[in-house]
Write an enzyme that holds these catalytic residues in place. Structure first.
Site, short mmCIF file in Angstrom:
data_model
loop_
_atom_site.label_atom_id
_atom_site.label_comp_id
_atom_site.label_asym_id
_atom_site.label_seq_id
_atom_site.Cartn_x
_atom_site.Cartn_y
_atom_site.Cartn_z
N SER A 178 0.79 -1.23 0.00
CA SER A 178 0.00 0.00 0.00
C SER A 178 0.82 1.27 0.00
O SER A 178 0.32 2.32 -0.39
CB SER A 178 -0.96 -0.01 1.18
N HIS A 206 -5.59 -3.50 -2.38
CA HIS A 206 -5.38 -2.43 -3.36
C HIS A 206 -5.48 -2.90 -4.80
O HIS A 206 -5.41 -2.11 -5.73
CB HIS A 206 -4.02 -1.76 -3.13
N LYS A 237 -12.28 0.11 -0.99
CA LYS A 237 -11.38 0.93 -1.82
C LYS A 237 -11.97 1.07 -3.22
O LYS A 237 -12.92 1.82 -3.40
CB LYS A 237 -9.98 0.34 -1.76
C1 LIG Z 1 -6.96 -0.66 3.53
C2 LIG Z 1 -6.33 -1.96 3.67
C3 LIG Z 1 -6.95 -2.97 4.40
C4 LIG Z 1 -8.17 -2.71 5.25
O1 LIG Z 1 -9.31 -2.57 4.50
P1 LIG Z 1 -10.54 -1.70 5.07
O2 LIG Z 1 -11.69 -2.25 4.35
O3 LIG Z 1 -10.20 -0.29 4.76
O4 LIG Z 1 -10.61 -1.94 6.55
C5 LIG Z 1 -6.37 -4.21 4.39
N1 LIG Z 1 -5.22 -4.45 3.72
C6 LIG Z 1 -4.59 -3.49 3.03
C7 LIG Z 1 -3.34 -3.82 2.30
C8 LIG Z 1 -5.12 -2.22 2.99
O5 LIG Z 1 -4.47 -1.26 2.36
#
Ligand SMILES: *Cc1c(COP(=O)(O)O)cnc(C)c1O
Length: 383
Positions: A178, A206, A237
């Site tokens: 990320s 992502h 996301k």
């Molecule tokens: C954002 C993220 C999560 C968590 O997801 P949410 O639905 O925002 O809680 C898990 N893993 C990665 C790599 C992320 O970037």
């Protein structure tokens, strides 16, 4: 407030590590309204610009109207409401998996899957750049945790050999990292999983919706299904809604429903969010969105490199600009904000010391003109 809290917060301020929340006057989109200005938004993970999609907003409103705003209780207590049933069925079909299980957040899903699959006597092998949710899942599991250098498969191989005593072995990795926007070597991880009789827990947060021939993430590149793979994704996301999911065999999902405490002891995802997450249907119908955001990222990387800036190993819609010290990254972010550009500074502990950076998140809602503005601002010598 106890003085130790003041002391800690003061130290954070002095080190450029203090965090606060900007109070927005609009929703998340390609632009956001803050104070009295519209800012081009390079901070959101709404990669396909679905968070504001009127079709999904209508689906969410209908679900709220028919099924309520909240799910009421744990799915094991009240039962699964129709929007969630449909979502789990659609997700399983989309992933080509037997079943899928939806959690109220991706973080919760990751903590649940890692900490429930692995237990005392087991060994977890975790990439050093993994997301906090995977790290916390490892910590909660009571398994032995071995951290391998980022994307270094020979180091992972070494650790797997040394960890041979464990009852069960699990490799844990993001598929897209990320903070750098680089990829895991999925084929290499699966090969090591096979060689060492391990399972691979892969977090596609992502990548979901953006990468792969069908927009399902790096696993799209696999020629055949592999039983060793446990796939995690987020609805929060690119899909523009909220929640997380795990896809896999019916047996895996059944087992998690029976054992995963973050699932059992938490209220199910709310019906409007479940209805909106059916954006997965749009991912297949609108491949031009992911093509557009990835093309913008290519163009941005080329221009930033031409300015002599370092974008690290970025290969997707996440483009870091490496700065170094936390305070310098925060100052740069603030100056960009003064020019109408919202680009967050990312600091430790999200990234290692000395690698603070700007993190540019692109969206299908951005245009070439937005990229032009950002590159123009970053090229000013006095910025
Ligand atoms: C954002 C993220 C999560 C968590 O997801 P949410 O639905 O925002 O809680 C898990 N893993 C990665 C790599 C992320 O970037």
């Amino acid at each position: 407030m106890p003085s130790w809290m003041d002391d800690d917060l003061d130290r954070r301020r002095a080190a450029g590590l203090y965090r606060h929340r900007r109070r927005l006057r609009s929703g998340q989109g390609a632009t956001v309204h803050h104070r009295h200005a519209n800012l081009v938004n390079f901070a959101s993970n709404d990669y396909l610009a679905y968070a504001h999609d009127p079709r999904l907003a209508r689906a969410a409103a209908r679900a709220a109207h028919h099924y309520g705003c909240g799910a009421g209780a744990s799915p094991l207590v009240t039962g699964l409401l129709p929007p969630l049933q449909r979502l789990e069925r659609d997700l399983a079909r989309w992933e080509g998996a037997e079943a899928a299980l939806v959690f109220p957040s991706g973080f919760q899903c990751n903590v649940a899957v890692v900490s429930t699959l692995a237990g005392a006597g087991d060994a977890l092998f975790s990439d050093a750049a993994n997301h906090a949710s995977l790290i916390d899942g490892c910590r909660l599991s009571r398994a032995a945790v071995h951290v391998y250098r980022h994307n270094d498969l020979s180091h992972l191989d070494e650790l797997l050999r040394a960890g041979g005593e464990a009852r069960r072995r699990f490799i844990v990795s993001d598929s897209v990292f990320s903070m750098d926007g680089d990829f895991a070597d999925l084929a290499g991880l699966l090969r090591l999983a096979r060689e060492h009789d391990a399972m691979l827990i892969l977090d596609e947060a992502h990548a979901t919706g953006v990468l792969g021939a069908h927009g399902r993430g790096l696993t799209d590149s696999l020629a055949e299904k592999d039983d060793r793979l446990v796939k995690l994704g987020t609805l929060s996301k690119a899909l523009g809604s909220q929640g997380g999911f795990v896809a896999g065999s019916g047996k895996l999902i059944d087992w998690l429903v029976n054992h995963a405490r973050p699932y059992i002891f938490s209220t199910a995802l709310a019906p409007p969010a479940a209805a909106a997450a059916r954006a997965i249907a749009l991912v297949s119908l609108e491949p031009e969105r992911r093509r557009h955001v990835l093309a913008l990222a290519d163009s941005l990387r080329q221009r930033l490199r031409a300015l002599g800036l370092s974008v690290g190993p970025s290969a997707c819609q996440i483009v870091p600009v490496l700065v170094g010290e936390a305070q310098a990254a925060v100052d740069l972010s603030r100056r960009l904000e003064g020019r109408g550009l919202l680009v967050p500074a990312i600091r430790p502990p999200s990234v290692p010391d000395g690698t603070s950076r700007l993190r540019i998140s692109l969206s299908a809602g951005h245009t070439e003109a937005d990229i032009e503005r950002l590159v123009g601002a970053l090229s000013e010598r006095r910025l």
